[in-house]
Design an enzyme around this catalytic site. Structure first.
Site, short mmCIF file in Angstrom:
data_model
loop_
_atom_site.label_atom_id
_atom_site.label_comp_id
_atom_site.label_asym_id
_atom_site.label_seq_id
_atom_site.Cartn_x
_atom_site.Cartn_y
_atom_site.Cartn_z
N LYS A 1 40.40 50.05 52.27
CA LYS A 1 41.59 50.98 51.11
C LYS A 1 41.30 50.69 49.77
O LYS A 1 39.67 49.81 49.48
CB LYS A 1 43.12 49.87 51.19
CG LYS A 1 43.31 48.54 51.12
CD LYS A 1 44.59 47.70 51.63
CE LYS A 1 44.15 46.83 51.14
NZ LYS A 1 45.85 45.84 51.83
N TYR B 1 35.78 47.86 17.13
CA TYR B 1 37.44 48.07 16.52
C TYR B 1 38.00 47.14 15.77
O TYR B 1 38.12 45.84 16.82
CB TYR B 1 37.78 48.06 18.02
CG TYR B 1 37.06 49.51 18.35
CD1 TYR B 1 37.50 50.86 17.73
CD2 TYR B 1 37.35 50.39 19.29
CE1 TYR B 1 37.19 52.28 17.68
CE2 TYR B 1 36.76 51.28 19.68
CZ TYR B 1 37.05 52.23 19.13
OH TYR B 1 36.27 53.70 19.37
N ARG C 1 58.25 43.05 52.66
CA ARG C 1 57.61 44.49 52.38
C ARG C 1 58.39 45.77 52.86
O ARG C 1 59.09 46.30 53.61
CB ARG C 1 55.84 44.23 51.81
CG ARG C 1 55.61 45.32 50.94
CD ARG C 1 54.09 45.61 50.06
NE ARG C 1 53.31 44.35 51.26
CZ ARG C 1 52.21 44.47 51.23
NH1 ARG C 1 51.29 44.32 50.28
NH2 ARG C 1 50.69 44.73 52.85
N MET D 1 36.11 52.09 25.83
CA MET D 1 36.29 52.61 27.06
C MET D 1 35.21 52.44 27.54
O MET D 1 35.60 52.47 28.58
CB MET D 1 37.27 54.61 26.41
CG MET D 1 37.70 54.34 27.86
SD MET D 1 38.22 56.77 27.62
CE MET D 1 39.92 56.11 26.88
C1 LIG Z 1 45.47 45.07 51.73
C2 LIG Z 1 45.55 44.21 53.48
C3 LIG Z 1 44.95 43.21 54.12
C4 LIG Z 1 43.51 42.95 54.07
O1 LIG Z 1 44.53 42.19 53.36
P1 LIG Z 1 43.02 40.96 52.87
O2 LIG Z 1 43.42 39.84 51.88
O3 LIG Z 1 42.05 41.90 51.18
O4 LIG Z 1 42.10 41.14 53.41
C5 LIG Z 1 46.01 43.51 55.61
N1 LIG Z 1 47.01 44.08 56.18
C6 LIG Z 1 47.97 44.68 55.02
C7 LIG Z 1 48.97 44.58 55.99
C8 LIG Z 1 47.35 45.12 53.82
O5 LIG Z 1 47.40 45.72 53.15
#
Ligand SMILES: *Cc1c(COP(=O)(O)O)cnc(C)c1O
Length: 382
Positions: free
Chosen positions: A38, A267, A132, A315
């Protein structure tokens, strides 16, 4: 375009292979590594990382949203792609068309997926105490009723640990409690005749601190540590692991200035020369994801020597004090994360200086940075 012209990321793929193999050794043989790619593979570049993982034989991935899954498919990634987050009903077509596996975020959402009218592959999320996503682990009947929804092809069930990186007894206790709750849901479902689903619970820290767990799982969702980085340098793990960072962050020196004592730079003239000095302007800035919080604080490496960041980070550029680095010349590289000579800057220390964790630092590295892949046969040189 010359990828190493301005500011870029180098990906050391032999380190990714090393980390993947390390994790596969840590996990039991039946447990399949499901890398989290991700957020553009934690800033590394989802395409580059996805392709390399596929070459390494990985067949299961997880992403945050449907769009990330679609991109991976378009880049030729096969196998299972699990969407960990919420997908809007208007995007259910994407799940279907690109054969993505969707997380059921709670029972009500399961019914939304059902009303899409076509078969969708899903994993059921169970909330065991992070609060969550996931149907609450106490709602056994709702979880069981998900199996009555005919359009849901339930291939997995999972939960997420929220204190697996903890070092206190209280945090360890909570991790164990979450696992017990998850295992009870799984046992209940099996006793109820539901089978044929895979289970998973661990992220990176759940794997690295796995001796605190008792269950057996089919997948492990490894993110940050697979990239060879921990969230924080101070992390206390149950063992020492030889994780190798995959990413280096580099940029070019654009030009060199000589300043007289008392002259200011950048700056707001937020920095002044105590004595005559040499400054290098470097082509990387906060729009590339290098945190502005490191103004007057961070440093880079030039030819194996430390060059402090001075003044406010801009930037697209920043200034380094290269008074003590005579080799610093226009066109030379500056290393912001990674090795230079005998020195190394780790992502964890940069993150700490910037008041955050390595996950945030890396995942915010911008799309303007080029990704340069280094493999055994290709050293990344042009
Ligand atoms: C991001 C995520 C992971 C991976 O987590 P890491 O700590 O980076 O290994 C695993 N499971 C869920 C549900 C996540 O959101």
């Amino acid at each position: 375009m010359y990828k190493k012209g301005r500011a870029w990321i180098e990906l050391q793929m032999k380190n990714l292979k090393h980390n993947v193999e390390l994790f596969q050794r840590l996990l039991p043989e039946y447990c399949v590594l499901m890398p989290a790619v991700k957020a553009n593979a934690y800033g590394h570049g989802a395409q580059e990382i996805g392709e390399e993982l596929q070459r390494l034989g990985i067949q299961d991935y997880c992403v945050a949203c449907a769009e990330e899954g679609v991109k991976l498919r378009q880049e030729g990634i096969r196998g299972q792609i699990l969407v960990l987050g919420y997908t809007h009903p208007r995007e259910f077509d994407l799940l279907h068309e690109y054969k993505l596996t969707q997380t059921v975020v709670d029972y009500a959402y399961g019914k939304e997926l059902e009303s899409y009218g076509k078969k969708l592959s899903v994993h059921v999320g169970v909330d065991t105490g992070m609060h969550r996503l996931g149907e609450s682990c106490t709602n056994y009947s709702k979880i069981r009723r998900l199996w009555e929804l005919k359009n849901l092809d339930i291939t997995g069930i999972y939960s997420h640990l929220c204190t697996s990186d903890g070092t206190t007894e209280k945090e360890r206790e909570y991790m164990r409690l979450q696992e017990v709750r998850f295992l009870e849901v799984v046992r209940f479902l099996r006793a109820d005749g539901r089978t044929g689903f895979a289970t998973h619970l661990q992220g990176s820290y759940g794997i690295l601190n796995r001796s605190r767990l008792v269950g057996a799982y089919d997948y492990a969702r490894a993110g940050i540590a697979l990239y060879g980085v921990l969230s924080e340098a101070s992390a206390e793990l149950e063992a020492m692991y030889d994780l190798k960072p995959v990413l280096s962050l580099k940029a070019r020196i654009e030009c060199i200035r000589e300043l007289k004592q008392g002259e200011g730079a950048g700056y707001g003239l937020a920095w002044h020369a105590d004595s005559p000095c040499r400054l290098a302007a470097v082509s990387i800035g906060y729009a590339d994801g290098y945190p502005r919080a490191l103004s007057n604080k961070g440093y880079a490496l030039v030819q194996g020597r430390k060059a402090p960041i001075i003044g406010k980070i801009c930037m697209d550029q920043l200034l380094l004090d290269v008074t003590d680095v005579p080799e610093a010349q226009p066109g030379e590289e500056a290393v912001f994360i990674g090795k230079s000579g005998a020195l190394e800057i780790r992502a964890e220390e940069v993150a700490e200086e910037a008041g955050t964790i390595a996950n945030e630092l890396l995942s915010r590295l911008g799309s303007r940075l080029c990704r340069v892949v280094k493999t055994e046969t290709n050293t990344g040189h042009p």
